[in-house]
Design an enzyme around this catalytic site. Structure first.
Site, PDB file in Angstrom:
ATOM      1  N   GLU A   1       6.467  28.799  38.362  1.00  0.00           N
ATOM      2  CA  GLU A   1       6.759  30.108  38.888  1.00  0.00           C
ATOM      3  C   GLU A   1       7.457  30.951  38.380  1.00  0.00           C
ATOM      4  OE1 GLU A   1       6.052  29.901  43.683  1.00  0.00           O
ATOM      5  OE2 GLU A   1       7.044  28.087  43.341  1.00  0.00           O
TER       6      GLU A   1
ATOM      7  N   HIS B   1       7.295  39.932  48.247  1.00  0.00           N
ATOM      8  CA  HIS B   1       6.529  39.287  47.430  1.00  0.00           C
ATOM      9  C   HIS B   1       5.298  40.098  47.036  1.00  0.00           C
ATOM     10  CE1 HIS B   1       3.760  36.102  45.814  1.00  0.00           C
ATOM     11  NE2 HIS B   1       4.654  35.251  46.131  1.00  0.00           N
TER      12      HIS B   1
ATOM     13  N   ARG C   1      10.703  38.445  40.246  1.00  0.00           N
ATOM     14  CA  ARG C   1       9.510  38.937  41.488  1.00  0.00           C
ATOM     15  C   ARG C   1       9.927  40.636  41.875  1.00  0.00           C
ATOM     16  NH1 ARG C   1       9.261  34.728  46.283  1.00  0.00           N
ATOM     17  NH2 ARG C   1       8.037  33.553  44.994  1.00  0.00           N
TER      18      ARG C   1
ATOM     19  N   HIS D   1       9.061  39.262  52.462  1.00  0.00           N
ATOM     20  CA  HIS D   1       9.030  37.927  52.109  1.00  0.00           C
ATOM     21  C   HIS D   1      10.170  37.047  52.456  1.00  0.00           C
ATOM     22  CE1 HIS D   1       6.849  34.379  50.698  1.00  0.00           C
ATOM     23  NE2 HIS D   1       7.499  34.397  49.838  1.00  0.00           N
TER      24      HIS D   1
HETATM   25  C1  SIN Z   1       4.938  31.515  46.388  1.00  0.00           C
HETATM   26  O1  SIN Z   1       4.412  30.368  46.283  1.00  0.00           O
HETATM   27  O2  SIN Z   1       4.699  32.421  45.944  1.00  0.00           O
HETATM   28  C2  SIN Z   1       6.275  31.797  47.319  1.00  0.00           C
HETATM   29  C3  SIN Z   1       7.164  30.744  47.012  1.00  0.00           C
HETATM   30  C4  SIN Z   1       8.408  31.373  47.367  1.00  0.00           C
HETATM   31  O3  SIN Z   1       8.645  32.330  47.898  1.00  0.00           O
HETATM   32  O4  SIN Z   1       9.514  30.621  47.056  1.00  0.00           O
END
Ligand code: SIN
Length: 557
Positions: A132, A252, A298, A357
């Site tokens: 991620e 998000h 993010r 988010h």
């Molecule tokens: C995601 O899966 O993009 C969200 C994960 C998160 O917000 O930690």
């Protein structure tokens, strides 16, 4: 605003280790991962878990797609995990907290395995890990691709149901804290089905743990369930607790813009697998904004998506090449959302929108979950330990929740040793309170959410923040004593007030009138009194108060 060291000193000074443990059991408000893990870790001490919805419904944890960040991959280390956490947090991550959660992550994953969580494994038995944004390694432990939150919650709910020391009150919402002198001695509850007839229950508590989750429901576009409305922030602030870093709300970048409320999430792990962000003309816009393009931190990706939408270009997630035919197996939840909207991610572009988010700020706590009020602990998203700084690293939140839940349970356990009269007490029924009529309530609720999205969203400025503060003040005045509305408007005011006080851009908090980062990174710490003072002050330049440098309870340098 306080320096991190001053904030920590303030919190540990506030939190009284000799808090009186009174009659009643330990009341945990909230039944997401943080609440349930705290309850299980407290066993066999008597615990009541208060849950607004039936267990497993209504908690953000259930919807978590990514998983849990843990340095369990070959060549990865807790030091690298902590370093990524610190780098993502834009100068405000508490380094001790970052190292703590990174070091404890592998052990907590083993705890979850013992509860029966079926993490994805390869043929040779090692964890299958997702990548991620802003992680320097594949580090996210997952379940059936994107079902980590649901699987973890399912395992914990089963364990809670089998633990005799845990009583669960489903369908009850907490509306206020009960104070005895200067310590928290219980909670005022209402059953959802009784709302409007004026009946409440007073629940005495030996200790109160708030684990109510986030604030996304204060925004018109959010990935959070409807109960995540920030009410516990207001309850705590009204009782006198300090609220830290409330201005930092993470958006998000890839909520699916399918016209649903809440907006379904398209996990960042899709971009980890190579999915791209394009505008309506098919142009990739992230490479021009950051070297890591789609896997930039993010906040940067969210602003990139926001700018394309605002410019009228639209923004889309393109999974066609990178994921293609394996989509349904790898990301079953996202696939289902798309199918329900009539789209096939193997062939179609997915329209996206940034959505509220995760709240990095919250009730200020130390690493044992202690708030600044004796008798009150907070854990999970509702709390602010400082580990997420100004911008949370993906998949660190479930990790923080279980690490701090365990430490909170140990802290309460230590205090409870001498409590002779610990045990369940029946709630006392009272009559009182008010509820605004249904139409007024939904009108005001909509106004709170629209105002927060318009003025306290991805991009903010002083005039807009001042306007949002005024709107929330009006809503509180016209709420006819309706405590849900009053709690939501106050939570919105705490976030907006902190955003007005932070005259810089940092992490998820971006002000177009103060676009640069200040040279020194400071935490913010506000109390109810501080935001009340903002109400009364005349507007200064850019709508900001001329005397706003120091909230009255914040330590300043
Ligand atoms: C995601 O899966 O993009 C969200 C994960 C998160 O917000 O930690």
């Amino acid at each position: 605003m306080a320096t991190p060291a001053q904030t920590n000193a303030l919190i540990s000074g506030f939190a009284n280790p000799r808090s009186p443990i009174g009659p009643g059991d330990i009341v945990i408000v909230g039944a997401g991962l943080a609440g349930l893990f705290t309850a299980l870790e407290l066993a066999p001490l008597p615990v009541t878990v208060v849950s607004a919805a039936p267990l497993g419904e209504g908690a953000s944890s259930v919807w978590a797609q990514g998983g849990i960040a843990a340095a369990v991959g070959e060549g990865d280390t807790p030091e690298a995990h902590a370093a990524d956490t610190i780098a993502a947090g834009a100068g405000l991550v508490d380094a001790t907290a970052a190292h703590l959660i990174a070091n404890e992550a592998p052990a907590r994953i083993r705890d979850l395995l013992r509860y029966g969580v079926p993490f994805d494994r390869g043929l040779e038995g090692s964890f299958v890990l997702s990548r991620e944004a802003a992680h320097s390694a594949k580090r996210v432990v997952r379940v059936t691709g994107d079902r980590a939150g649901a699987a973890i919650m399912q395992a914990l709910i089963a364990a809670v149901r089998q633990t005799p020391s845990i009583r669960v009150l489903e369908g009850y919402e907490a509306e206020d804290l009960i104070l005895k002198g200067n310590y928290v001695a219980g909670v005022r509850l209402i059953r959802g089905v009784e709302r409007g007839n004026g009946n409440y229950e007073l629940m005495p508590a030996a200790a109160v743990v708030l684990a109510t989750g986030g604030i996304g429901g204060l925004y018109a576009v959010t990935t959070n369930p409807q109960y995540a409305r920030g009410e516990a922030l207001s309850m705590a602030a009204r009782a006198g607790a300090a609220i830290a870093d409330a201005e930092f709300v993470q958006f998000h970048p890839t909520a699916l813009d399918f016209g649903r409320d809440p907006a379904p999430l398209a996990s960042e792990a899709l971009r980890g697998e190579g999915a791209l962000l394009v505008n309506g003309e098919g142009h990739r816009f992230m490479p021009a904004l950051h070297d890591d393009a789609e896997l930039a931190p993010r906040d940067i990706v969210a602003r990139g998506v926001f700018a394309e939408i605002r410019a009228g270009h639209g923004a889309y997630l393109d999974c066609r090449k990178a994921i293609g035919d394996g989509f349904a197996d790898k990301f079953p939840t996202v696939y289902r959302y798309c199918s329900e909207a009539g789209l096939d991610p193997r062939h179609d572009l997915l329209p996206i929108v940034p959505a509220a988010h995760y709240h990095m700020g919250g009730i200020a706590t130390n690493l044992e979950g202690r708030s600044s009020l004796p008798g009150l602990w907070a854990v999970g998203e509702v709390a602010c330990t400082g580990v997420h700084g100004a911008n949370r690293l993906a998949s660190n939140s479930l990790l923080e929740a279980i690490v701090i839940a365990g430490r909170t349970a140990s802290d309460i356990d230590r205090l409870a040793l001498n409590a002779a009269d610990l045990g369940p007490v029946a709630p006392r029924r009272i009559n009182g309170g008010a509820v605004a009529d249904r139409t007024l309530r939904s009108e005001l609720l909509g106004k709170i959410r629209d105002t927060m999205s318009a003025y306290v969203g991805v991009i903010r400025d002083g005039a807009g923040l001042r306007r949002a503060l005024d709107t929330m003040t009006d809503i509180e005045a016209s709420a006819q004593g309706d405590i849900v509305l009053a709690n939501m408007a106050l939570a919105a005011r705490l976030i907006t007030g902190a955003a007005l006080l932070r005259k810089e851009s940092r992490g998820a908090h971006f002000r177009s009138d103060f676009p640069a980062e200040a040279s020194t990174a400071r935490h913010s710490l506000v109390t109810l009194r501080d935001v009340e003072m903002l109400k009364q002050r005349p507007s200064g330049r850019n709508g900001a108060s001329p005397h706003q440098a120091a909230p009255s309870h914040a330590v300043t340098t």
